[in-house]
Design an enzyme around this catalytic site. Structure first.
Site, PDB file in Angstrom:
ATOM      1  N   HIS A  55      11.300   5.651  24.474  1.00 39.59           N
ATOM      2  CA  HIS A  55      11.488   4.252  24.893  1.00 39.59           C
ATOM      3  C   HIS A  55      10.254   3.719  25.639  1.00 39.59           C
ATOM      4  O   HIS A  55      10.365   2.810  26.463  1.00 39.59           O
ATOM      5  CB  HIS A  55      12.721   4.096  25.798  1.00 39.59           C
ATOM      6  CG  HIS A  55      13.978   4.621  25.199  1.00 39.59           C
ATOM      7  ND1 HIS A  55      14.776   3.878  24.366  1.00 39.59           N
ATOM      8  CD2 HIS A  55      14.572   5.846  25.305  1.00 39.59           C
ATOM      9  CE1 HIS A  55      15.818   4.608  23.980  1.00 39.59           C
ATOM     10  NE2 HIS A  55      15.719   5.803  24.533  1.00 39.59           N
ATOM     11  N   GLY A 105       6.338  -8.735 -20.105  1.00 44.02           N
ATOM     12  CA  GLY A 105       4.962  -8.274 -20.289  1.00 44.02           C
ATOM     13  C   GLY A 105       4.452  -8.454 -21.702  1.00 44.02           C
ATOM     14  O   GLY A 105       3.416  -7.889 -22.069  1.00 44.02           O
ATOM     15  N   THR A 106       5.149  -9.268 -22.489  1.00 43.39           N
ATOM     16  CA  THR A 106       4.752  -9.469 -23.887  1.00 43.39           C
ATOM     17  C   THR A 106       3.330 -10.008 -23.996  1.00 43.39           C
ATOM     18  O   THR A 106       2.579  -9.622 -24.905  1.00 43.39           O
ATOM     19  CB  THR A 106       5.733 -10.432 -24.584  1.00 43.39           C
ATOM     20  OG1 THR A 106       7.036  -9.845 -24.583  1.00 43.39           O
ATOM     21  CG2 THR A 106       5.310 -10.720 -26.016  1.00 43.39           C
ATOM     22  N   LYS A 153     -16.993  -3.376  24.256  1.00 39.12           N
ATOM     23  CA  LYS A 153     -15.593  -3.154  23.895  1.00 39.12           C
ATOM     24  C   LYS A 153     -15.506  -2.471  22.528  1.00 39.12           C
ATOM     25  O   LYS A 153     -16.202  -2.845  21.583  1.00 39.12           O
ATOM     26  CB  LYS A 153     -14.845  -4.483  23.846  1.00 39.12           C
ATOM     27  CG  LYS A 153     -13.337  -4.335  23.721  1.00 39.12           C
ATOM     28  CD  LYS A 153     -12.662  -5.712  23.803  1.00 39.12           C
ATOM     29  CE  LYS A 153     -11.149  -5.583  23.938  1.00 39.12           C
ATOM     30  NZ  LYS A 153     -10.538  -4.941  22.776  1.00 39.12           N
ATOM     31  N   SER A 194     -15.789  -6.657  19.971  1.00 37.58           N
ATOM     32  CA  SER A 194     -15.575  -8.032  20.407  1.00 37.58           C
ATOM     33  C   SER A 194     -16.868  -8.821  20.279  1.00 37.58           C
ATOM     34  O   SER A 194     -17.957  -8.298  20.517  1.00 37.58           O
ATOM     35  CB  SER A 194     -15.099  -8.056  21.858  1.00 37.58           C
ATOM     36  OG  SER A 194     -15.074  -9.376  22.365  1.00 37.58           O
ATOM     37  N   SER A 196       7.739  -2.280 -29.307  1.00 39.06           N
ATOM     38  CA  SER A 196       8.071  -3.615 -28.829  1.00 39.06           C
ATOM     39  C   SER A 196       7.519  -3.726 -27.418  1.00 39.06           C
ATOM     40  O   SER A 196       7.398  -2.711 -26.710  1.00 39.06           O
ATOM     41  CB  SER A 196       9.593  -3.803 -28.807  1.00 39.06           C
ATOM     42  OG  SER A 196       9.959  -4.922 -28.014  1.00 39.06           O
TER      43      SER A 196
END
Length: 479
Positions: A205, A116-117, A341, A335, A156
């Site tokens: 399920h 990221g400098t 719809k 739609s 830094s």
């Protein structure tokens, strides 16, 4: 202090230098910069080098970076390392960065050097130039305020960048994501209460199961969101620890021992978040583990939203050929060819957000593993992805709550289906045994009759016993 109006720099693509440009020099020679640009030579080189995308680190990141530089100037002045007059000008300039007034001057691509400098230097140059402008000096002079000697004093890119990532994420989670998910949880709990009297078939399920109350289903969804919030807060404990003070490799070279503590305390107070200087600077800079962990919490929340939104889509399916147990708000035409719809469009949008966040998590996981020795080298893309995920999840949660969940209406389809479900037989099993109950279910399925009708013929249970045992509401845990 007075200053000239701020104008954005133009692109350098096109004719060579003219009065629209100025010349600057750095370690690599002369560089041509747009005359009114607040950035300088190093940023210009980055702009010309990284022409990969149109993606930039977001406003939340830039704002946090500006705030860090402001706190740094104040700390360095208080510690006697920075002239008060220069510090004042830097504070004014950083305030404009923090407030978003100089966003047009942050032009570096997300895909840049891995520390990221380039973005850190973009900020240093913009702040130095703006400070000098406020002091009456022309752009590009690097005097009296220097981007490295003064704006970056005691810092830094290797400790600033991870600190800003943590700060921006902490702020986003605290003030955006947690409130958004709390809002969604509240909406789900209100819906659970409103629909608690509606008994419907449970499903496992995607097959019929024993009855459940619609309110209990939504209560389960609310619990998922509640636990997502808990995971966000767990992630914040790691993000609270920041790297500032380690400078290049974690040793703290060229910084005052009190510098980081002062800056971190100021940022925590300003943003209203937990923040502390790490007690192990070497680990704070050689990995992105806290970011990876936080992204994991976001991915889990995305999976939860996907599940909830998909449940809403299933329950809303129909209205006549599907489950049709609920109706979601009709917000737009569904739609371009089928008149009348409607679709669960908000739930579908939420599912897409979940997919994007899961993809971002994969990016962050890869970035977290791509560092060698004292530094990780994919921090900008990890920062971009993490902050994007925070914003996407927060936005999706609010829209889901306000434009879908709060408008859901239960239909009569769920209660009407309860008597027909074969798994009603489960309530008879303790009285007639599992095998006989299975036989009742098998015959009911083959004949198309209800469990009640078959049990009336096959068992010696009295009518009042059948009524008690096959009371669907009693099966949901309410007498």
């Amino acid at each position: 202090m007075s200053a000239e109006p701020i104008t954005s720099g133009a692109s350098l693509r096109g004719p060579a230098r003219s009065s629209a440009y100025r010349e600057e020099n750095d370690f690599d020679g002369a560089v041509i910069v747009p005359a009114n640009a607040l950035w300088g030579a190093q940023t210009q080189r980055a702009i010309e080098t990284f022409t990969i995308s149109d993606l930039r680190l977001p406003r939340r990141y830039t704002g946090a970076l500006g705030a860090l530089k402001r706190a740094a100037a104040r700390a360095n002045a208080d510690l006697g390392r920075l002239d008060p007059a220069l510090a004042e000008a830097i504070v004014d300039a950083t305030g404009e960065v923090a407030d978003g007034l100089l966003d047009d001057h942050f032009r570096v691509d997300v895909f840049q050097t891995g520390s990221g400098t380039n973005t850190n230097m973009n900020a240093n140059e913009v702040i130095a130039n703006r400070a000098n402008q406020l002091l009456g000096m022309p752009l590009g002079t690097r005097h009296p305020v220097h981007p490295n000697d003064h704006v970056n004093l005691g810092q830094s890119s290797n400790d600033v960048t991870p600190t800003v990532v943590h700060l921006a994420a902490q702020t986003g989670i605290t003030h955006r994501l947690v409130p958004a998910f709390s809002h969604l949880e509240t909406a789900l709990r209100a819906l659970a209460e409103a629909t608690d009297g509606i008994v419907k078939p449970g499903r496992t399920h995607l097959q019929d199961a024993v009855p459940i109350r619609l309110g209990q289903e939504f209560l389960g969804h609310a619990g998922q969101i509640e636990r997502s919030i808990d995971r966000f807060r767990a992630a914040q404990r790691g993000l609270a620890e920041v790297a500032l003070g380690g400078t290049a490799v974690g040793t703290g070279l060229n910084t005052h021992p009190e510098f980081a503590g002062r800056v971190v305390a100021a940022l925590a107070a300003e943003f209203g978040v937990e923040l502390r200087e790490t007690d192990n600077h070497f680990q704070a800079q050689n990995n992105l583990d806290a970011v990876v962990f936080a992204s994991g919490a976001l991915r889990t929340a995305a999976a939860g939203l996907l599940k909830i939104a998909d449940d809403v889509r299933w329950m809303n399916s129909g209205p006549r050929a599907g489950l049709g147990e609920i109706e979601v708000p009709s917000l737009s035409m569904g739609s371009s060819i089928m008149p009348g719809k409607t679709n669960p469009i908000v739930a579908e949008a939420v599912c897409q957000v979940a997919a994007k966040v899961m993809g971002n998590d994969a990016t962050i996981a890869v970035a977290g593993g791509r560092g060698n020795f004292e530094l990780t080298v994919m921090t900008p893309v990890a920062a971009f992805s993490l902050l994007e995920s925070i914003e996407l999840l927060a936005g999706a949660a609010v829209v889901f709550a306000d434009r879908c969940i709060s408008g859901i209406r239960a239909t009569s389809a769920g209660p009407a289906a309860v008597e027909r479900t074969l798994m009603m037989v489960t309530a008879l099993s303790p009285r007639i045994g599992y095998d006989e109950a299975a036989a009742v279910a098998r015959e009911a399925r083959a004949s198309g009759r209800t469990i009640r009708e078959v049990a009336r013929e096959r068992t010696d249970l009295r009518e009042d016993e059948l009524s008690e045992l096959l009371d669907p509401r009693r099966m949901t845990g309410v007498s």
